[in-house]
Design a protein around this motif. Structure first.
Motif, PDB file in Angstrom:
ATOM      1  N   THR A   1      46.475  49.367  35.361  1.00 27.26           N
ATOM      2  CA  THR A   1      47.194  47.904  35.637  1.00 27.26           C
ATOM      3  C   THR A   1      45.885  46.801  35.515  1.00 27.26           C
ATOM      4  OG1 THR A   1      46.923  47.990  38.003  1.00 27.26           O
ATOM      5  CG2 THR A   1      48.801  48.884  36.780  1.00 27.26           C
ATOM      6  N   ASN A   2      44.658  47.189  35.836  1.00 26.25           N
ATOM      7  CA  ASN A   2      43.667  46.010  35.745  1.00 26.25           C
ATOM      8  C   ASN A   2      42.406  46.781  35.339  1.00 26.25           C
ATOM      9  OD1 ASN A   2      42.404  43.692  36.351  1.00 26.25           O
ATOM     10  ND2 ASN A   2      42.418  43.977  38.714  1.00 26.25           N
ATOM     11  N   PRO A   3      42.201  47.014  34.172  1.00 23.63           N
ATOM     12  CA  PRO A   3      41.207  47.627  33.454  1.00 23.63           C
ATOM     13  C   PRO A   3      39.999  46.773  33.402  1.00 23.63           C
ATOM     14  CG  PRO A   3      42.684  47.383  31.783  1.00 23.63           C
ATOM     15  CD  PRO A   3      43.302  47.163  32.851  1.00 23.63           C
ATOM     16  N   MET A   4      40.194  45.458  33.364  1.00 22.68           N
ATOM     17  CA  MET A   4      39.178  44.506  33.077  1.00 22.68           C
ATOM     18  C   MET A   4      38.490  43.875  34.265  1.00 22.68           C
ATOM     19  SD  MET A   4      38.077  44.324  29.836  1.00 22.68           S
ATOM     20  CE  MET A   4      37.494  42.655  29.724  1.00 22.68           C
ATOM     21  N   ALA A   5      38.787  44.474  35.380  1.00 27.94           N
ATOM     22  CA  ALA A   5      38.516  43.682  36.980  1.00 27.94           C
ATOM     23  C   ALA A   5      37.084  43.467  36.896  1.00 27.94           C
ATOM     24  CB  ALA A   5      38.991  44.599  37.821  1.00 27.94           C
ATOM     25  N   ALA A   6      36.366  44.260  36.623  1.00 30.11           N
ATOM     26  CA  ALA A   6      34.657  44.087  36.895  1.00 30.11           C
ATOM     27  C   ALA A   6      34.257  42.584  35.998  1.00 30.11           C
ATOM     28  CB  ALA A   6      33.985  45.193  36.469  1.00 30.11           C
ATOM     29  N   ALA A   7      34.602  42.832  34.750  1.00 32.87           N
ATOM     30  CA  ALA A   7      34.162  41.738  33.807  1.00 32.87           C
ATOM     31  C   ALA A   7      34.971  40.408  34.127  1.00 32.87           C
ATOM     32  CB  ALA A   7      34.538  42.154  32.396  1.00 32.87           C
ATOM     33  N   GLU A   8      36.127  40.543  34.392  1.00 27.69           N
ATOM     34  CA  GLU A   8      36.990  39.290  35.005  1.00 27.69           C
ATOM     35  C   GLU A   8      36.186  38.764  36.080  1.00 27.69           C
ATOM     36  OE1 GLU A   8      40.875  39.977  34.564  1.00 27.69           O
ATOM     37  OE2 GLU A   8      40.899  40.237  32.233  1.00 27.69           O
ATOM     38  N   VAL A   9      36.120  39.493  37.221  1.00 26.50           N
ATOM     39  CA  VAL A   9      35.575  38.827  38.044  1.00 26.50           C
ATOM     40  C   VAL A   9      34.202  38.376  38.312  1.00 26.50           C
ATOM     41  CG1 VAL A   9      34.787  39.769  40.679  1.00 26.50           C
ATOM     42  CG2 VAL A   9      37.276  40.369  39.704  1.00 26.50           C
ATOM     43  N   THR A  10      33.531  38.898  37.560  1.00 29.84           N
ATOM     44  CA  THR A  10      32.127  38.727  37.321  1.00 29.84           C
ATOM     45  C   THR A  10      32.031  37.322  36.475  1.00 29.84           C
ATOM     46  OG1 THR A  10      31.344  40.963  37.016  1.00 29.84           O
ATOM     47  CG2 THR A  10      30.008  39.132  36.080  1.00 29.84           C
ATOM     48  N   ALA A  11      32.997  37.267  35.512  1.00 26.58           N
ATOM     49  CA  ALA A  11      33.191  35.673  34.866  1.00 26.58           C
ATOM     50  C   ALA A  11      33.475  34.505  35.624  1.00 26.58           C
ATOM     51  CB  ALA A  11      34.134  35.722  33.747  1.00 26.58           C
ATOM     52  N   ILE A  12      34.610  34.947  36.594  1.00 25.40           N
ATOM     53  CA  ILE A  12      34.817  33.853  37.583  1.00 25.40           C
ATOM     54  C   ILE A  12      33.680  33.556  38.734  1.00 25.40           C
ATOM     55  CG2 ILE A  12      36.570  33.416  39.423  1.00 25.40           C
ATOM     56  CD1 ILE A  12      38.419  35.377  38.208  1.00 25.40           C
ATOM     57  N   THR A  13      33.039  34.679  39.468  1.00 27.78           N
ATOM     58  CA  THR A  13      31.987  34.528  40.506  1.00 27.78           C
ATOM     59  C   THR A  13      30.847  33.634  39.722  1.00 27.78           C
ATOM     60  OG1 THR A  13      31.069  36.577  39.873  1.00 27.78           O
ATOM     61  CG2 THR A  13      32.550  36.356  41.710  1.00 27.78           C
TER      62      THR A  13
ATOM     63  N   LYS B   1      21.679  36.280  39.570  1.00 21.82           N
ATOM     64  CA  LYS B   1      21.623  37.641  39.366  1.00 21.82           C
ATOM     65  C   LYS B   1      22.090  38.680  40.286  1.00 21.82           C
ATOM     66  CE  LYS B   1      17.689  37.227  36.086  1.00 21.82           C
ATOM     67  NZ  LYS B   1      16.319  37.791  35.859  1.00 21.82           N
ATOM     68  N   ARG B   2      21.897  38.314  41.561  1.00 23.63           N
ATOM     69  CA  ARG B   2      22.202  39.417  42.604  1.00 23.63           C
ATOM     70  C   ARG B   2      23.783  39.166  42.560  1.00 23.63           C
ATOM     71  NH1 ARG B   2      19.529  38.809  48.359  1.00 23.63           N
ATOM     72  NH2 ARG B   2      21.140  37.025  48.744  1.00 23.63           N
ATOM     73  N   LEU B   3      24.558  37.914  42.339  1.00 20.75           N
ATOM     74  CA  LEU B   3      25.834  37.835  42.490  1.00 20.75           C
ATOM     75  C   LEU B   3      26.344  38.431  41.227  1.00 20.75           C
ATOM     76  CD1 LEU B   3      28.463  36.150  43.639  1.00 20.75           C
ATOM     77  CD2 LEU B   3      27.823  34.404  41.843  1.00 20.75           C
ATOM     78  N   ARG B   4      25.801  38.424  40.207  1.00 22.26           N
ATOM     79  CA  ARG B   4      26.416  39.286  38.928  1.00 22.26           C
ATOM     80  C   ARG B   4      26.555  40.711  39.255  1.00 22.26           C
ATOM     81  NH1 ARG B   4      27.783  39.092  33.761  1.00 22.26           N
ATOM     82  NH2 ARG B   4      27.064  40.655  32.302  1.00 22.26           N
ATOM     83  N   LEU B   5      25.299  41.278  39.660  1.00 21.91           N
ATOM     84  CA  LEU B   5      25.228  42.624  39.836  1.00 21.91           C
ATOM     85  C   LEU B   5      26.296  43.221  40.793  1.00 21.91           C
ATOM     86  CD1 LEU B   5      24.194  45.373  39.440  1.00 21.91           C
ATOM     87  CD2 LEU B   5      22.140  44.772  40.536  1.00 21.91           C
TER      88      LEU B   5
ATOM     89  N   LEU C   1      29.712  45.542  40.498  1.00 21.10           N
ATOM     90  CA  LEU C   1      29.918  46.784  41.153  1.00 21.10           C
ATOM     91  C   LEU C   1      30.911  46.509  42.505  1.00 21.10           C
ATOM     92  CD1 LEU C   1      25.972  47.646  41.608  1.00 21.10           C
ATOM     93  CD2 LEU C   1      27.741  48.691  39.761  1.00 21.10           C
ATOM     94  N   HIS C   2      31.580  45.563  42.546  1.00 25.36           N
ATOM     95  CA  HIS C   2      32.464  45.213  43.571  1.00 25.36           C
ATOM     96  C   HIS C   2      33.615  46.332  44.003  1.00 25.36           C
ATOM     97  CE1 HIS C   2      35.391  43.564  41.194  1.00 25.36           C
ATOM     98  NE2 HIS C   2      36.273  43.590  41.937  1.00 25.36           N
ATOM     99  N   ARG C   3      33.978  46.887  43.003  1.00 24.48           N
ATOM    100  CA  ARG C   3      35.140  47.854  43.354  1.00 24.48           C
ATOM    101  C   ARG C   3      34.408  49.351  43.574  1.00 24.48           C
ATOM    102  NH1 ARG C   3      39.587  47.869  38.524  1.00 24.48           N
ATOM    103  NH2 ARG C   3      40.961  47.816  40.511  1.00 24.48           N
ATOM    104  N   LEU C   4      33.312  49.525  43.918  1.00 26.61           N
ATOM    105  CA  LEU C   4      32.370  50.900  43.827  1.00 26.61           C
ATOM    106  C   LEU C   4      33.316  51.623  44.825  1.00 26.61           C
ATOM    107  CD1 LEU C   4      28.609  50.904  43.500  1.00 26.61           C
ATOM    108  CD2 LEU C   4      30.653  51.561  41.895  1.00 26.61           C
ATOM    109  N   ASP C   5      33.696  52.972  44.594  1.00 23.11           N
ATOM    110  CA  ASP C   5      34.300  53.738  45.566  1.00 23.11           C
ATOM    111  C   ASP C   5      35.431  53.060  46.427  1.00 23.11           C
ATOM    112  OD1 ASP C   5      34.460  56.372  46.427  1.00 23.11           O
ATOM    113  OD2 ASP C   5      33.170  56.045  48.171  1.00 23.11           O
ATOM    114  N   SER C   6      35.227  53.483  47.672  1.00 23.65           N
ATOM    115  CA  SER C   6      36.326  52.896  48.595  1.00 23.65           C
ATOM    116  C   SER C   6      35.646  51.688  49.378  1.00 23.65           C
ATOM    117  CB  SER C   6      36.931  53.990  49.583  1.00 23.65           C
ATOM    118  OG  SER C   6      35.855  54.652  50.197  1.00 23.65           O
TER     119      SER C   6
END
Length: 462
Positions: free
Chosen positions: A256-268, A283-287, A291-296
Motif C-alpha cells: 500500500t505504500n512502497p515509496m514511503a522512504a523516497a517520498e518522506v525523504t523528498a518532503i523532509t 545530510k543527516r536528515l536525508r539518511l 531509514l525511518h521505517r527500519l524494523d519496529s
C-alpha cells in the motif's frame, strides 16, 4: 562487462525498467566479509535454501569446502560453479547428495564472476559481481595485493531480483548439465509454492553483515598495508548499504505504500531547505529519512527499556528501541539511531519512548515524524479516494495535521508544511527519486563534531 555473463544479462533485462539495476565497485576484502555473513545466515535460517555460487578460480576457495559442507546440511541444494582443476572434486563436500559441481570453460564469462545466490521462502540474499579487466584497472594495472582486486556488481536482499538472477544462473548451468537444470527448476517451483507466514528477521541478518564488515576493517590494520583508507571506506559504505537495503525491503513489502522512504525523504529535504538547515544537518536528515521505517522503531511495544524525561547536555538519553539498536553497531550512525528512536515523541510531551517535549526532541525527529504522517495520509487518500480529487489529497492531509498543531506537532513545522503544500498547489513538484544504494558513502561525509551539536531552535528562524 563481459557479454553473456550473468551480470550482463541482469543489467540488460533491466535496462529500460522502472527499477534499473545499479552496480557499484567492491574490493575482494569486502566481498569475502559479505559472503561469509550471508552464508552464516543460512545456518540460522528457518527454511532450507537453494544456493548457487560462482567461484572463479576454485582453487582459491578450496578452503571454503569445509564451510560448504556445513551449509549443505541446512540447504536443499548447493551448486558450485568454478574453473576446472579446482580441487573441489576431490573434497568430501562434493560427494554430498545435495551438492553439485559445474566446471566452467575457460572462455565462459561466468568464470570471471563471483556469485553467491541464496533463495528460500524466508531468506533471500545475493552477491553478484564480475572482476574488473586489466583494461578497467587502467594505468595502475592489476593490483599486486590480492585484497585490492576490484569487482563490479551488486548485493541485495530483494526477493524478486534474487529469484530473477537464480533463474538466469539455472539457465547457464543447463549449458553444462541439462539434468541439473531440470532438477533445479523443479526445486525452484516447489520453493515458490511454499507458504511461510513469517520471514527470517532481517535486522538480525543485517547485524551479522555489519559485524563481518567491521571485522574486515580490523583485519586491515597492518603496518605494511598502504591501501587501508580505500578499503576501509569500501567496507563502511557497504555497512550503510546494508541498512539502506533493509529499508528498501520494508518498503517493497508494503504493497500500500512502497515509496514511503523516497517520498518522506523528498518532503523532509524540502522542509529542511525552507528552514535553511546547514549542509551537515541536511545530510543527516536525508539518511534518517531513508531509514525511518527500519524494523519496529515506531512500535512502542518493542521498547526494551524506557527512560522517561531524561535529558543530558549532549542530547536525549535514548531508550532501547529494536529498530534503532541495530544502527548503533556503527559509530557513525549514533545520531541517526537517536533520531529514529525519538520520532514517536509528541511536542506536548505525551509521546514515547522517553516522554520528551518541545525542543528536547531532536529537530530531525520532529521533521521526519510530521513528514511521515503527512505522507501516510496522502497515500491513504490516494489508495481509497477518487482519482479526480488527487490534487486535493495534500490539502486534506495537511488539514488533518493542523488539528494536532501544538499537541503532537510543533506549530512552526506545521506552518512550514502548510507553506510547502501551498507551493505544491501552485505547481511545485518534489524530487522523488529512489536512492542510489551503491553510492551511500556521501551520506556520512559530514564533520564528526556535528554528531554532538545541539538541535537548532526553530523559534530562532525568521
Amino acid at each position: 562487462m563481459l557479454q553473456g555473463s550473468i551480470v550482463q544479462q541482469l543489467q540488460a533485462a533491466h535496462q529500460n525498467s522502472t527499477r534499473p539495476v545499479r552496480f557499484g565497485v567492491y574490493y575482494k576484502n569486502t566481498l569475502v566479509s559479505l559472503c561469509h555473513a550471508l552464508e552464516d545466515c543460512i545456518l540460522a535460517s528457518r527454511t532450507s535454501p537453494i544456493v548457487i555460487t560462482a567461484f572463479q578460480q576454485g582453487k582459491w576457495y578450496l578452503q571454503e569446502a569445509e564451510r560448504y559442507g556445513d551449509l549443505a546440511k541446512k540447504s536443499r541444494q548447493i551448486v558450485i560453479m568454478a574453473s576446472p582443476n579446482s580441487g573441489w572434486q576431490e573434497h568430501p563436500t562434493s560427494q554430498l547428495p545435495n551438492v553439485d559441481l559445474v566446471s566452467l570453460d575457460k572462455t565462459d564469462p561466468v568464470a570471471e564472476e563471483w556469485h553467491l545466490i541464496i533463495l528460500s521462502p524466508t531468506y533471500t540474499a545475493m552477491v553478484l559481481c564480475q572482476e574488473l579487466s586489466e583494461a578497467d584497472y587502467g594505468i595502475t594495472g592489476i593490483p599486486k595485493e590480492d585484497r585490492d582486486r576490484k569487482f563490479y556488481g551488486l548485493w541485495t536482499f530483494e526477493p524478486a531480483l534474487v529469484k530473477e538472477t537464480i533463474e538466469l544462473a539455472i539457465d547457464h548451468i543447463g549449458k553444462y548439465n541439462p539434468e541439473l537444470q531440470q532438477k533445479l527448476t523443479q526445486q525452484l517451483e516447489t520453493l515458490s509454492q511454499e507458504f511461510v507466514e513469517q520471514k527470517d528477521d532481517l535486522s538480525e541478518i543485517v547485524a551479522r553483515v555489519i559485524d563481518y564488515l567491521q571485522q574486515g576493517q580490523h583485519e586491515l590494520e597492518t603496518p605494511t598495508y598502504t591501501n587501508h583508507k580505500a578499503l576501509d571506506r569500501n567496507l563502511i559504505s557497504n555497512e550503510i548499504q546494508a541498512f539502506l537495503r533493509m529499508a528498501q525491503i520494508m518498503d517493497l513489502a508494503d504493497a500500500t505504500n512502497p515509496m514511503a522512504a523516497a517520498e518522506v525523504t523528498a518532503i523532509t529535504e524540502t522542509i529542511g531547505q525552507l528552514l535553511d538547515l546547514p549542509a551537515w544537518q541536511m545530510k543527516r536528515l536525508r539518511l534518517a529519512s531513508l531509514l525511518h521505517r527500519l524494523d519496529s522503531a515506531q512500535r512502542i511495544d518493542n521498547i526494551i527499556s524506557e527512560n522517561t524525561n531524561r535529558y543530558q547536555e549532549d542530547g536525549p538519553c535514548c531508550p532501547l528501541v529494536a529498530g534503532a539498536q541495530v544502527l548503533r553497531r556503527m559509530p557513525q550512525l549514533q545520531a541517526i539511531a537517536q533520531i529514529i528512536t525519538h520520532q514517536t515523541e509528541n511536542w506536548d510531551g505525551t509521546g514515547k519512548p522517553a516522554g520528551l517535549s518541545g525542543e528536547e526532541i531532536p529537530l530531525e525527529s520532529r521533521i521526519i515524524a510530521l513528514a511521515a504522517e503527512f505522507q501516510q495520509k496522502i497515500v491513504k487518500y490516494r489508495n481509497t479516494g477518487n482519482p479526480e480529487n488527487a490534487a486535493n489529497y495534500a490539502l486534506q492531509a495537511v488539514a488533518e495535521c493542523q488539528t494536532e498543531k501544538g499537541e503532537k506537532w510543533e506549530p512552526k513545522l506545521v506552518d512550514t508544511l502548510t507553506l510547502l503544500v501551498m507551493g505544491m498547489q501552485q505547481g511545485l513538484t518534489l524530487p522523488i527519486t529512489q536512492p542510489k544504494i551503491t553510492a551511500g558513502m556521501w551520506l556520512l561525509d559530514y564533520h564528526i563534531d556535528s554528531e554532538t551539536r545541539t538541535n537548532k531552535n526553530l523559534s530562532q528562524k525568521p
